[in-house]
Design a protein around this motif. Sequence first.
Motif, PDB file in Angstrom:
ATOM      1  N   GLU A   8      -0.414  11.808   8.059  1.00  0.00           N
ATOM      2  CA  GLU A   8      -0.196  10.376   8.306  1.00  0.00           C
ATOM      3  C   GLU A   8       0.648   9.759   7.192  1.00  0.00           C
ATOM      4  O   GLU A   8       1.523   8.927   7.445  1.00  0.00           O
ATOM      5  CB  GLU A   8      -1.557   9.672   8.391  1.00  0.00           C
ATOM      6  CG  GLU A   8      -1.447   8.165   8.651  1.00  0.00           C
ATOM      7  CD  GLU A   8      -2.806   7.496   8.676  1.00  0.00           C
ATOM      8  OE1 GLU A   8      -2.841   6.254   8.671  1.00  0.00           O
ATOM      9  OE2 GLU A   8      -3.831   8.224   8.677  1.00  0.00           O
ATOM     10  N   GLN A   9       0.414  10.188   5.953  1.00  0.00           N
ATOM     11  CA  GLN A   9       1.187   9.666   4.820  1.00  0.00           C
ATOM     12  C   GLN A   9       2.638  10.133   4.879  1.00  0.00           C
ATOM     13  O   GLN A   9       3.550   9.396   4.494  1.00  0.00           O
ATOM     14  CB  GLN A   9       0.536  10.105   3.507  1.00  0.00           C
ATOM     15  CG  GLN A   9      -0.817   9.464   3.253  1.00  0.00           C
ATOM     16  CD  GLN A   9      -1.476  10.015   2.001  1.00  0.00           C
ATOM     17  OE1 GLN A   9      -1.426  11.211   1.724  1.00  0.00           O
ATOM     18  NE2 GLN A   9      -2.113   9.137   1.231  1.00  0.00           N
ATOM     19  N   ARG A  10       2.856  11.358   5.349  1.00  0.00           N
ATOM     20  CA  ARG A  10       4.227  11.862   5.470  1.00  0.00           C
ATOM     21  C   ARG A  10       5.031  11.037   6.470  1.00  0.00           C
ATOM     22  O   ARG A  10       6.197  10.717   6.243  1.00  0.00           O
ATOM     23  CB  ARG A  10       4.211  13.327   5.905  1.00  0.00           C
ATOM     24  CG  ARG A  10       3.820  14.294   4.808  1.00  0.00           C
ATOM     25  CD  ARG A  10       4.188  15.721   5.180  1.00  0.00           C
ATOM     26  NE  ARG A  10       3.821  16.655   4.128  1.00  0.00           N
ATOM     27  CZ  ARG A  10       2.690  17.332   4.084  1.00  0.00           C
ATOM     28  NH1 ARG A  10       1.798  17.181   5.069  1.00  0.00           N
ATOM     29  NH2 ARG A  10       2.423  18.150   3.100  1.00  0.00           N
ATOM     30  N   ARG A  47       4.501   7.919   7.309  1.00  0.00           N
ATOM     31  CA  ARG A  47       4.757   6.597   6.745  1.00  0.00           C
ATOM     32  C   ARG A  47       5.830   6.664   5.663  1.00  0.00           C
ATOM     33  O   ARG A  47       6.667   5.764   5.544  1.00  0.00           O
ATOM     34  CB  ARG A  47       3.458   6.032   6.166  1.00  0.00           C
ATOM     35  CG  ARG A  47       3.631   4.572   5.783  1.00  0.00           C
ATOM     36  CD  ARG A  47       2.338   3.873   5.544  1.00  0.00           C
ATOM     37  NE  ARG A  47       2.642   2.559   4.973  1.00  0.00           N
ATOM     38  CZ  ARG A  47       2.020   2.012   3.972  1.00  0.00           C
ATOM     39  NH1 ARG A  47       1.047   2.656   3.382  1.00  0.00           N
ATOM     40  NH2 ARG A  47       2.342   0.820   3.529  1.00  0.00           N
ATOM     41  N   LEU A  48       5.822   7.714   4.849  1.00  0.00           N
ATOM     42  CA  LEU A  48       6.847   7.867   3.824  1.00  0.00           C
ATOM     43  C   LEU A  48       8.225   8.039   4.465  1.00  0.00           C
ATOM     44  O   LEU A  48       9.221   7.494   3.976  1.00  0.00           O
ATOM     45  CB  LEU A  48       6.519   9.071   2.933  1.00  0.00           C
ATOM     46  CG  LEU A  48       7.544   9.400   1.850  1.00  0.00           C
ATOM     47  CD1 LEU A  48       7.673   8.244   0.862  1.00  0.00           C
ATOM     48  CD2 LEU A  48       7.169  10.688   1.120  1.00  0.00           C
ATOM     49  N   TRP A  66       0.702   5.180  -3.728  1.00  0.00           N
ATOM     50  CA  TRP A  66       0.420   6.619  -3.797  1.00  0.00           C
ATOM     51  C   TRP A  66       1.350   7.421  -2.908  1.00  0.00           C
ATOM     52  O   TRP A  66       1.531   8.626  -3.113  1.00  0.00           O
ATOM     53  CB  TRP A  66      -1.037   6.884  -3.444  1.00  0.00           C
ATOM     54  CG  TRP A  66      -1.969   6.237  -4.417  1.00  0.00           C
ATOM     55  CD1 TRP A  66      -2.821   5.207  -4.198  1.00  0.00           C
ATOM     56  CD2 TRP A  66      -2.098   6.558  -5.807  1.00  0.00           C
ATOM     57  NE1 TRP A  66      -3.484   4.853  -5.355  1.00  0.00           N
ATOM     58  CE2 TRP A  66      -3.062   5.672  -6.365  1.00  0.00           C
ATOM     59  CE3 TRP A  66      -1.498   7.503  -6.642  1.00  0.00           C
ATOM     60  CZ2 TRP A  66      -3.425   5.716  -7.700  1.00  0.00           C
ATOM     61  CZ3 TRP A  66      -1.869   7.546  -7.978  1.00  0.00           C
ATOM     62  CH2 TRP A  66      -2.818   6.663  -8.494  1.00  0.00           C
ATOM     63  N   LEU A  67       1.960   6.754  -1.925  1.00  0.00           N
ATOM     64  CA  LEU A  67       2.989   7.441  -1.133  1.00  0.00           C
ATOM     65  C   LEU A  67       4.150   7.863  -2.038  1.00  0.00           C
ATOM     66  O   LEU A  67       4.737   8.944  -1.864  1.00  0.00           O
ATOM     67  CB  LEU A  67       3.516   6.529  -0.027  1.00  0.00           C
ATOM     68  CG  LEU A  67       2.558   6.152   1.108  1.00  0.00           C
ATOM     69  CD1 LEU A  67       3.271   5.228   2.083  1.00  0.00           C
ATOM     70  CD2 LEU A  67       2.066   7.392   1.814  1.00  0.00           C
ATOM     71  N   LYS A 108       0.814  -1.219   0.000  1.00  0.00           N
ATOM     72  CA  LYS A 108       0.000   0.000   0.000  1.00  0.00           C
ATOM     73  C   LYS A 108       0.853   1.277   0.000  1.00  0.00           C
ATOM     74  O   LYS A 108       0.521   2.265   0.658  1.00  0.00           O
ATOM     75  CB  LYS A 108      -0.946   0.011   1.195  1.00  0.00           C
ATOM     76  CG  LYS A 108      -1.984  -1.115   1.170  1.00  0.00           C
ATOM     77  CD  LYS A 108      -2.934  -1.014   2.330  1.00  0.00           C
ATOM     78  CE  LYS A 108      -3.989  -2.121   2.268  1.00  0.00           C
ATOM     79  NZ  LYS A 108      -4.947  -2.040   3.398  1.00  0.00           N
ATOM     80  N   SER A 109       1.953   1.212  -0.729  1.00  0.00           N
ATOM     81  CA  SER A 109       2.840   2.377  -0.788  1.00  0.00           C
ATOM     82  C   SER A 109       2.796   3.084  -2.143  1.00  0.00           C
ATOM     83  O   SER A 109       3.578   4.002  -2.385  1.00  0.00           O
ATOM     84  CB  SER A 109       4.285   1.943  -0.494  1.00  0.00           C
ATOM     85  OG  SER A 109       4.748   1.052  -1.498  1.00  0.00           O
ATOM     86  N   LEU A 123       0.780  15.184   0.265  1.00  0.00           N
ATOM     87  CA  LEU A 123       0.542  14.095   1.202  1.00  0.00           C
ATOM     88  C   LEU A 123      -0.098  14.608   2.494  1.00  0.00           C
ATOM     89  O   LEU A 123       0.161  15.729   2.934  1.00  0.00           O
ATOM     90  CB  LEU A 123       1.866  13.403   1.535  1.00  0.00           C
ATOM     91  CG  LEU A 123       2.577  12.660   0.400  1.00  0.00           C
ATOM     92  CD1 LEU A 123       3.933  12.150   0.875  1.00  0.00           C
ATOM     93  CD2 LEU A 123       1.729  11.515  -0.122  1.00  0.00           C
ATOM     94  N   LYS A 124      -0.915  13.755   3.101  1.00  0.00           N
ATOM     95  CA  LYS A 124      -1.474  14.069   4.405  1.00  0.00           C
ATOM     96  C   LYS A 124      -0.428  13.788   5.487  1.00  0.00           C
ATOM     97  O   LYS A 124       0.596  13.148   5.236  1.00  0.00           O
ATOM     98  CB  LYS A 124      -2.730  13.229   4.652  1.00  0.00           C
ATOM     99  CG  LYS A 124      -3.838  13.494   3.650  1.00  0.00           C
ATOM    100  CD  LYS A 124      -5.039  12.604   3.911  1.00  0.00           C
ATOM    101  CE  LYS A 124      -6.136  12.850   2.886  1.00  0.00           C
ATOM    102  NZ  LYS A 124      -7.316  11.972   3.106  1.00  0.00           N
TER     103      LYS A 124
END
Length: 423
Positions: free
Chosen positions: A294-296, A298-299, A282-283, A279-280, A291-292
Amino acid sequence: MPIFHRMLQLITILNRCHHFQGFVYQRAGFSGDHKSIEITVRPRKGTRAICSRCQQPAPGYDQLAERRFEFIPFWGFLVFLLYTMRRVDCPRCQAVVVEQVPWCDGKRTLTKAYMLFLAGWARRLSWKETAEAFRTSWEKVFDAVEHVVAYGLEHRRLGQIDAIGVDEIQYAKGHKYLTLVYQIDLGVTRLLWIGKERTIESFQGFFTAMGKEVVSKICFVCSDMWEPYLKLIRLHCSEALHILDRFHIVANMNKALDQVRAEETGRMKREGRAPVLRKSRWLLLKREENLKDEQRFRLRDLLRYNLKSVRAYLLKEAFQQLWEYDSPAWAGKFLDEWCRQTMRSRIEPMKKIARSLRNHRDLILNYFRARKMLSSGVVEGLNNKAKVTMRKSYGFRTYRVLELALYHSLGKLPEPESTHDFF
C-alpha cells in the motif's frame, strides 16, 4: 540429630567448594531467629596471620571483635561466616594492622564468592531484581559490581588493538552525553573506555588511558563527523585509516530530507494547496524495499508531483548507490557527480549535506580502501546494548553507577578467580 548431621554436611560442602588453607570451618548452626545460618571460622593452629599491607606472614598482636561476612544464600536461608579478626605487628610495615583473610576484600561485609555471584546475576537481571531475588540490598549489588569491575580493569590485557570505533550516546536529559570507545577487531568487540561528555578534553582521556604504545598500533578508526573526534584522531592516530560512519551520513541525509518535507508541507498549507505531502514522512524516509504494498502505491503517486521533497527523496535514493562500489576511484567519481548535481538542485538542506561530504571526501572513501570490512555498524550494535543496559535499570542516577554498569556489561573484563562455580 538430623539437624546436627545436616550442619556437618554443610561444613563438608564448604570444605569442598570454599576451602582456604590455614582456616577451618568449626561449627554451623541457625541464628537465634532461625532465619539465617551462621558458620564459625577459626584459624588453623600453628598458622600465622597475613599482613593486609605487604601480604606477608607476621607475628600476632591481638584480636578484634567477631565479624560477619555474608555468603551465598543456601536453600532460602541467608548464610554468614563468623570470624574473629586478628591483628599483626608487621616488622616490614612497622605498624599494627588487621590481617588479610582470603574470602573477603578489605572492610567489605560480602565475601568474594558472594560478590562474584551477585555480579554475575546483575549482568542478566536489573540490579534491583537481583537484590530482590537474593533478599539483599541494591547497595550490596552495587558493591559487588564495583569490586568485579575494578578487578577487571586492573587485570585486563589490552594486547594488540587494530580497530576502534568512537561514538556518543545520551544518558540523561539536558543533552548529557557519554563518549564510548569500542574495540571492533574482527574477532574481538568490547568496550574499551567511557568518557563523560563529548568534548576534546573527555576524548583525550582515552588516549591518555591507553598509552602511546597501544594507540600507535591502531590501524583503523571509525567515527562520525564530530569535530573533536576528527581533530584528536588526526593528532594521535595519524597513521591509521580513518573511516567515517556511513550510518551517520545516511541519518544526516534523512534529517535533511525530513526538513525539506516539513518546510514544504507548511508552505503548501499556508498557500491553500492540496495537502499531498500529508502523512508522507515515512514514505520518504524508508528504503523502498522496506515499504508495504500500500505504501509503494502511494509513493508512486507522490513521485508524480514536481516538489522539492520528491527531488530530495530521489537524491537520497540515488546516493545509496555509492555503497555498492568496490573501487575507491569509482566511488569517488560517483560521489563527486552526486555532489555536483545536488549543489545545482537549489534545495538548501541537501546542499548542506553535499558540502559536508565534499569536506570529508577522503575519510568517506577510506571505507572502500578498507575493502568494506569495517564500519560503525558494529558500534551502533554495541550502542544499542549500552542503551538496553540503561533501560534495564530504568536509568542510573549517577555517572559512576552508569560507568560501572556499562563496563560490566560490555567490557568483557576478566573476573576474580573463585574456588568454585556457584552458578
